[in-house]
Motif scaffolding. Structure first.
Motif, short mmCIF file in Angstrom:
data_model
loop_
_atom_site.label_atom_id
_atom_site.label_comp_id
_atom_site.label_asym_id
_atom_site.label_seq_id
_atom_site.Cartn_x
_atom_site.Cartn_y
_atom_site.Cartn_z
N PHE A 157 22.25 -4.61 85.77
CA PHE A 157 23.58 -4.32 86.47
C PHE A 157 24.16 -3.23 85.26
O PHE A 157 24.57 -3.83 83.99
CB PHE A 157 24.45 -5.21 86.61
N LEU A 158 24.51 -1.87 85.82
CA LEU A 158 25.28 -1.03 85.00
C LEU A 158 26.69 -0.70 85.70
O LEU A 158 26.50 -0.10 86.50
CB LEU A 158 24.46 0.04 84.54
N PRO A 159 27.58 -0.89 85.08
CA PRO A 159 29.11 -0.60 85.66
C PRO A 159 29.17 0.69 85.78
O PRO A 159 28.70 1.74 84.98
CB PRO A 159 29.96 -1.35 84.78
#
Length: 61
Positions: A59-61
């Motif tokens: 997960f990469l914001p």
């Protein structure tokens, strides 16, 4: 799922399945927690996704 989620029936069933005794004073709290979990699960499961969508490995914001 067939019909609405019955938290009381689920707790009673799982109590037998896992051989766990829930004390009477805790039963309403356990049932309320299961009802809240059921609502969250319905919300997640009702979100439409295409069959081609894959989970992100990171997960990469």
């Amino acid at each position: 799922m067939n019909g609405p989620f019955d938290a009381k029936a689920y707790v009673a069933h799982m109590e037998k399945v896992v051989d766990l005794k829930i004390r009477d004073e805790w039963r309403p709290t356990v049932e309320a927690n299961m009802a809240a979990t059921g609502k969250a699960a319905n919300l997640i499961m009702s979100f439409p996704l295409d069959d081609e969508v894959e989970a992100a490995p990171v997960f990469l914001p």
